[in-house]
Design a protein around this motif. Structure first.
Motif, PDB file in Angstrom:
ATOM      1  N   GLY A  89       0.790  -1.094   0.052  1.00  0.00           N
ATOM      2  CA  GLY A  89       0.001   0.288   0.143  1.00  0.00           C
ATOM      3  C   GLY A  89       0.671   0.889   0.143  1.00  0.00           C
ATOM      4  N   GLN A  90       2.070   0.814   0.197  1.00  0.00           N
ATOM      5  CA  GLN A  90       2.896   2.413   0.267  1.00  0.00           C
ATOM      6  C   GLN A  90       3.287   3.486  -1.692  1.00  0.00           C
ATOM      7  N   LEU A  91       2.841   4.688  -1.666  1.00  0.00           N
ATOM      8  CA  LEU A  91       2.666   4.812  -1.839  1.00  0.00           C
ATOM      9  C   LEU A  91       4.516   4.934  -3.116  1.00  0.00           C
ATOM     10  N   LEU A  92       4.493   4.920  -4.657  1.00  0.00           N
ATOM     11  CA  LEU A  92       5.612   4.525  -5.192  1.00  0.00           C
ATOM     12  C   LEU A  92       5.362   5.495  -6.508  1.00  0.00           C
ATOM     13  N   TYR A  93       5.104   5.619  -7.492  1.00  0.00           N
ATOM     14  CA  TYR A  93       4.632   6.679  -8.452  1.00  0.00           C
ATOM     15  C   TYR A  93       3.415   7.348  -8.042  1.00  0.00           C
ATOM     16  N   SER A  94       3.829   8.450  -9.212  1.00  0.00           N
ATOM     17  CA  SER A  94       2.583   9.785  -9.008  1.00  0.00           C
ATOM     18  C   SER A  94       3.133  10.034 -10.465  1.00  0.00           C
ATOM     19  N   ILE A  95       1.416   9.902 -11.270  1.00  0.00           N
ATOM     20  CA  ILE A  95       0.776  10.025 -12.627  1.00  0.00           C
ATOM     21  C   ILE A  95       0.485  11.510 -13.001  1.00  0.00           C
ATOM     22  N   ASP A  96       0.727  12.872 -13.699  1.00  0.00           N
ATOM     23  CA  ASP A  96      -0.144  14.063 -13.880  1.00  0.00           C
ATOM     24  C   ASP A  96      -1.256  13.289 -13.364  1.00  0.00           C
ATOM     25  N   ALA A  97      -2.649  13.645 -12.616  1.00  0.00           N
ATOM     26  CA  ALA A  97      -3.996  13.317 -12.873  1.00  0.00           C
ATOM     27  C   ALA A  97      -4.483  14.819 -13.295  1.00  0.00           C
ATOM     28  N   GLN A  98      -4.205  16.312 -14.081  1.00  0.00           N
ATOM     29  CA  GLN A  98      -5.332  16.776 -13.532  1.00  0.00           C
ATOM     30  C   GLN A  98      -5.713  16.279 -14.954  1.00  0.00           C
ATOM     31  N   LEU A  99      -5.780  15.599 -16.091  1.00  0.00           N
ATOM     32  CA  LEU A  99      -6.724  15.419 -17.144  1.00  0.00           C
ATOM     33  C   LEU A  99      -7.603  14.318 -16.881  1.00  0.00           C
ATOM     34  N   TYR A 100      -7.633  13.807 -15.769  1.00  0.00           N
ATOM     35  CA  TYR A 100      -8.123  12.467 -15.344  1.00  0.00           C
ATOM     36  C   TYR A 100      -9.625  13.619 -14.316  1.00  0.00           C
ATOM     37  N   SER A 101      -8.514  14.249 -13.167  1.00  0.00           N
ATOM     38  CA  SER A 101      -9.611  15.139 -12.344  1.00  0.00           C
ATOM     39  C   SER A 101     -10.520  15.761 -13.287  1.00  0.00           C
ATOM     40  N   ALA A 102     -10.212  16.617 -14.356  1.00  0.00           N
ATOM     41  CA  ALA A 102     -10.922  17.241 -15.000  1.00  0.00           C
ATOM     42  C   ALA A 102     -11.891  16.471 -15.358  1.00  0.00           C
ATOM     43  N   ASN A 103     -11.996  15.456 -16.247  1.00  0.00           N
ATOM     44  CA  ASN A 103     -12.842  14.320 -16.493  1.00  0.00           C
ATOM     45  C   ASN A 103     -13.660  13.894 -16.386  1.00  0.00           C
ATOM     46  N   TYR A 104     -13.509  14.069 -13.883  1.00  0.00           N
ATOM     47  CA  TYR A 104     -14.284  13.207 -13.683  1.00  0.00           C
ATOM     48  C   TYR A 104     -15.458  14.449 -12.485  1.00  0.00           C
ATOM     49  N   GLU A 105     -14.624  15.437 -12.753  1.00  0.00           N
ATOM     50  CA  GLU A 105     -15.538  17.300 -12.313  1.00  0.00           C
ATOM     51  C   GLU A 105     -16.672  16.501 -13.104  1.00  0.00           C
ATOM     52  N   GLN A 106     -16.117  16.998 -15.107  1.00  0.00           N
ATOM     53  CA  GLN A 106     -17.142  16.854 -15.264  1.00  0.00           C
ATOM     54  C   GLN A 106     -18.325  15.820 -15.675  1.00  0.00           C
ATOM     55  N   ALA A 107     -17.938  14.262 -15.720  1.00  0.00           N
ATOM     56  CA  ALA A 107     -18.234  13.394 -15.579  1.00  0.00           C
ATOM     57  C   ALA A 107     -19.705  13.123 -14.161  1.00  0.00           C
ATOM     58  N   VAL A 108     -19.386  14.197 -13.301  1.00  0.00           N
ATOM     59  CA  VAL A 108     -20.076  14.360 -12.253  1.00  0.00           C
ATOM     60  C   VAL A 108     -20.753  15.587 -12.815  1.00  0.00           C
TER      61      VAL A 108
END
Length: 369
Positions: A89-108
């Motif tokens: 469960g330890q965080l290893l890598y982060s990938i740019d989430a801006q596009l996916y966050s925007a898609n989520y907000e649009q979906a909501v």
């Protein structure tokens, strides 16, 4: 009548010449016959010696996972030290989430619109049903209102499913350790572009215990199946060697593979070795030593009596006519200056142990004794 003296002389000369030729041929044949080879013979014996059977082996992790991104984007963070131990469960890598966050907000937002449409369609359908009770509206309008309500509900369900999909993509912008283990050297750095399911980020593997795999001839399956059945017993049946060095902890047999490899006639066998001192690493090769306590006596001969030809082993066995015959044998483990013979010889037979290099099939021998 008088015989012709010339004819008589010729006949005598022919007889003499023939006799001389026969004698020369006899002498020549005698000279060409190889002399007897001086050898020392030794009788084949048996022993109850305890020894180790050895098998080449490879070391592999019990659990190992290649980390690959499940979304496409750019690496924004590497949250570990290369070669470090990581926790599940330890965080290893982060990938740019801006596009996916925007898609989520649009979906909501889209879901809210669809829910509003459902609410309006429900009110329209209710109103038309009330009018229908008083025969104040055409039946077709009532059916149309019901159909519009069903369409609105389906669109709302699709909007909810879309939210689930895009929220999953948002979660996938974080890569976590799947279990406790050791992580390797990162193959990507911050800013690197990665593709979903393709780019290899790193590898995580367990190292508290490691598996050791080796091949066993199908003739030995029964023996190893018996060892597997009795694997609860703790002893030194299975040890691991790296050249002259013996690994300090014994292993246990874990499994025999599902089937025999038809190309090699062997079956994969797996042992488990503890690794408290981190001396074992995935990818190493070594030698598995299996203690052999066979109750039957083993045939033992001097190692110097064995000759090798094209990967096969032979000895010269003395016969009753002072000649030797070459016989193929299957050798086992060496015991000092001697070696165990698994197949090809019986106790009491006599073999050449000195002068072997001068022998060939059917050679005449003489003993030094």
């Amino acid at each position: 009548m008088y015989s012709n003296p010339i004819h008589y002389f010729t006949a005598v000369l022919s007889i003499v010449l023939l006799a001389s030729c026969d004698k020369k041929e006899e002498q020549k044949a005698t000279q060409q016959a190889p002399p007897a080879v001086a050898v020392t013979l030794e009788e084949v014996t048996t022993t109850d010696a305890v020894y180790y059977d050895e098998y080449p082996a490879s070391i592999t992790p019990i659990n190992q996972v290649e980390l690959r991104p499940q979304v496409t984007g750019f690496i924004t963070g590497v949250h570990f030290q290369d070669g470090a131990r990581v926790k599940k469960g330890q965080l290893l890598y982060s990938i740019d989430a801006q596009l996916y966050s925007a898609n989520y907000e649009q979906a909501v937002a889209n879901l809210k619109v669809q829910e509003a449409n459902v609410n309006k369609a429900q009110k329209d359908a209710d109103r038309y049903h009330e009018l229908d009770k008083n025969d104040a509206v055409a039946k077709q309008l009532v059916d149309n209102a019901d159909a519009a309500l069903e369409v609105a509900k389906k669109q709302a369900e699709a909007a909810k499913a879309n939210i689930s999909a895009v929220s999953t993509s948002v979660r996938y912008t974080k890569v976590y350790a799947p279990f406790d283990g050791v992580i390797g050297i990162s193959l990507v750095k911050p800013g690197a572009a990665v593709s979903a399911g393709q780019t290899l980020l790193n590898t995580v593997s367990t190292d508290g215990q490691l598996a050791v795999d080796f091949g066993v001839d199908q003739k030995e399956i029964y023996r190893f199946a018996t060892l597997l059945k009795n694997r609860a017993s703790k002893d030194s049946t299975f040890t691991l060697a790296f050249g002259p060095d013996i690994y300090p902890y014994p292993g246990k047999i874990q499994l025999l593979d599902r089937a025999v490899d038809p190309q090699t006639g062997t079956i994969k066998t797996r042992l488990i070795f503890p690794n408290p001192d981190n001396l074992l690493r995935a990818g190493m090769t070594g030698t598995v030593r299996v203690l052999n306590r066979a109750s039957t006596k083993s045939v033992v001969i001097p190692y110097k009596a064995v000759t090798e030809q094209l990967g096969e082993f032979f000895v010269y066995v003395a016969g009753d006519s002072s000649k030797v015959s070459q016989r193929r044998i299957v050798v086992g483990q060496p015991l000092g200056t001697k070696i165990i013979v698994k197949e090809g010889l019986k106790e009491g037979e006599k073999i050449a142990v000195e002068g072997v290099q001068n022998l060939r099939e059917g050679a005449l021998i003489k003993t030094d004794k």
